[in-house]
Motif scaffolding. Structure first.
Motif, short mmCIF file in Angstrom:
data_model
loop_
_atom_site.label_atom_id
_atom_site.label_comp_id
_atom_site.label_asym_id
_atom_site.label_seq_id
_atom_site.Cartn_x
_atom_site.Cartn_y
_atom_site.Cartn_z
N THR A 1 0.69 -0.81 -0.59
CA THR A 1 -0.06 0.22 -0.03
C THR A 1 1.03 1.46 -0.15
O THR A 1 2.15 1.18 1.03
CB THR A 1 -0.65 -0.10 1.07
N LEU B 1 -2.12 4.83 1.73
CA LEU B 1 -3.58 4.69 2.21
C LEU B 1 -4.06 5.18 2.98
O LEU B 1 -3.81 5.24 3.88
CB LEU B 1 -3.20 2.59 2.15
N ASN C 1 1.34 2.74 4.88
CA ASN C 1 2.21 2.28 4.34
C ASN C 1 3.04 0.48 4.65
O ASN C 1 3.71 0.44 5.05
CB ASN C 1 3.68 2.77 3.95
N SER D 1 -9.32 -5.52 -1.94
CA SER D 1 -10.62 -4.99 -1.76
C SER D 1 -12.05 -4.81 -1.91
O SER D 1 -12.74 -5.16 -2.51
CB SER D 1 -10.36 -6.33 -3.85
N SER E 1 -3.11 4.05 -2.74
CA SER E 1 -3.07 2.75 -4.02
C SER E 1 -2.74 1.79 -2.93
O SER E 1 -2.14 2.38 -1.54
CB SER E 1 -1.65 3.04 -5.28
N VAL E 2 -3.66 0.70 -2.98
CA VAL E 2 -3.44 -0.48 -3.02
C VAL E 2 -2.85 -1.59 -4.19
O VAL E 2 -3.55 -2.17 -5.50
CB VAL E 2 -4.99 -1.26 -2.29
N LEU E 3 -1.73 -2.11 -4.35
CA LEU E 3 -1.36 -3.32 -4.89
C LEU E 3 -1.30 -4.40 -5.01
O LEU E 3 -0.52 -4.77 -3.79
CB LEU E 3 0.41 -2.52 -5.38
N LYS F 1 0.26 -4.16 -9.63
CA LYS F 1 -0.59 -3.40 -10.00
C LYS F 1 -2.16 -3.06 -9.11
O LYS F 1 -2.51 -3.20 -8.06
CB LYS F 1 -2.45 -4.96 -11.33
N ASP F 2 -2.23 -1.62 -9.48
CA ASP F 2 -2.44 -0.92 -8.91
C ASP F 2 -4.62 -1.68 -8.64
O ASP F 2 -5.29 -1.12 -10.02
CB ASP F 2 -3.19 0.38 -8.46
N THR G 1 -6.74 -0.39 -7.14
CA THR G 1 -7.87 0.64 -6.81
C THR G 1 -8.22 1.48 -8.29
O THR G 1 -9.47 1.75 -7.81
CB THR G 1 -7.48 1.77 -6.08
N LYS G 2 -7.62 0.60 -9.62
CA LYS G 2 -8.13 1.06 -10.46
C LYS G 2 -8.87 0.58 -11.43
O LYS G 2 -9.37 0.61 -12.33
CB LYS G 2 -7.21 1.93 -11.52
#
Ligand SMILES: Nc1ncnc2c1ncn2[C@@H]1O[C@H](COP(=O)(O)OP(=O)(O)OP(=O)(O)O)[C@@H](O)[C@H]1O
Ligand SMILES: [Mg+2]
Length: 219
Positions: A6, A9, A27, A55, A63-65, A69-70, A72-73
């Motif tokens: 993160t 966040l 973080n 999620s 962001s949360v990877l 990959k992020d 949140t998108k």
């Protein structure tokens, strides 16, 4: 290898005109194969953090990877694919479906993912519930129901299992049995575990320990 990371966040709940800041700049890095434990006082944001990592809750900023990959998108379709194939969930109150047998409860996520049920016997064996396949949840003890819930979380072969107080409703002995199952899945099947718990003793199972106070990581 990083599985979840993160970046700053933040998460606030908004109810009408009232805004509650729950996570205030988190973080963290969770690596593949980690057994991470999140502890902290009631109301410190543990469940919210777990939901943001997995999620189930929308974050406010940062962001949360997931594997770089992020998420949140992600669109809702991408999120549902992610949940179906990569993530497993275990909750405090088991959340089994009462009118389905043990076998059917475990089969359900596979049906949703469009797979057959060929792996279920193996999973039932892993959680020590093979003889109870045809039982209904109300015919099982709390510890047994939680083992079925773990089996259900395993059925789509997740890379990571998120567990929110999975022992919170169980006595010490049954709680320890659940912890040992999670530890075995972590050690033998290389499933990453993220556990929220009130029980500090269970931190002994964890190689990564995250202490949350008032929405901040303090250690
Ligand atoms: N849907 C919501 N709307 C508004 N505030 C919420 C909501 N859900 C949680 N909160 C608030 O967010 C804060 C953190 O809650 P959270 O459930 O994450 O805490 P927790 O550390 O898991 O606590 P516990 O140990 O009691 O389970 C609390 O102040 C709570 O009141
Ligand atoms: Mg909680």
């Amino acid at each position: 290898m990083e599985i979840i990371k993160t970046l700053d966040l933040e998460m606030s709940f908004i109810n009408g005109t009232i805004k509650t800041d729950v996570l205030k700049g988190i973080n963290i890095n969770i690596n593949k194969g980690d057994f991470a434990g999140i502890v902290g006082p009631s109301g410190s944001g543990k469940t919210t953090l777990l939901y943001c990592l997995s999620s189930l809750e929308k974050i406010t900023s940062g962001s949360v990877l997931f594997m770089g990959k992020d998420i949140t998108k992600y669109s809702s379709k991408e999120l549902s694919e992610l949940r179906k194939h990569d993530l497993g969930f275990v909750f405090q109150f088991y959340n089994l479906i009462p009118n389905l047998t043990v076998y059917e409860n475990i089969l359900l996520p596979q049906v949703i993912a469009g797979e057959d049920g060929s792996y279920i016997d193996e999973i039932l064996e892993m959680v020590g519930m093979k003889e109870y396949k045809t039982y209904y949840p109300n015919q099982l003890s709390g510890g047994m129901q939680q083992r079925v819930a773990i089996a259900r979380a395993l059925v789509n072969k997740p890379k990571i299992i998120f567990a929110d107080e999975p022992t919170g409703n169980l006595d010490q002995k049954k709680g320890l049995e659940i912890m040992k199952i999670l530890k075995r899945l972590n050690a033998e099947n290389e499933i990453t575990i993220v556990l929220v718990t009130h029980n500090e003793d269970y931190l002994d199972f964890c190689n990564k320990k995250i202490r949350l106070v008032d929405g901040h990581i303090v250690k």
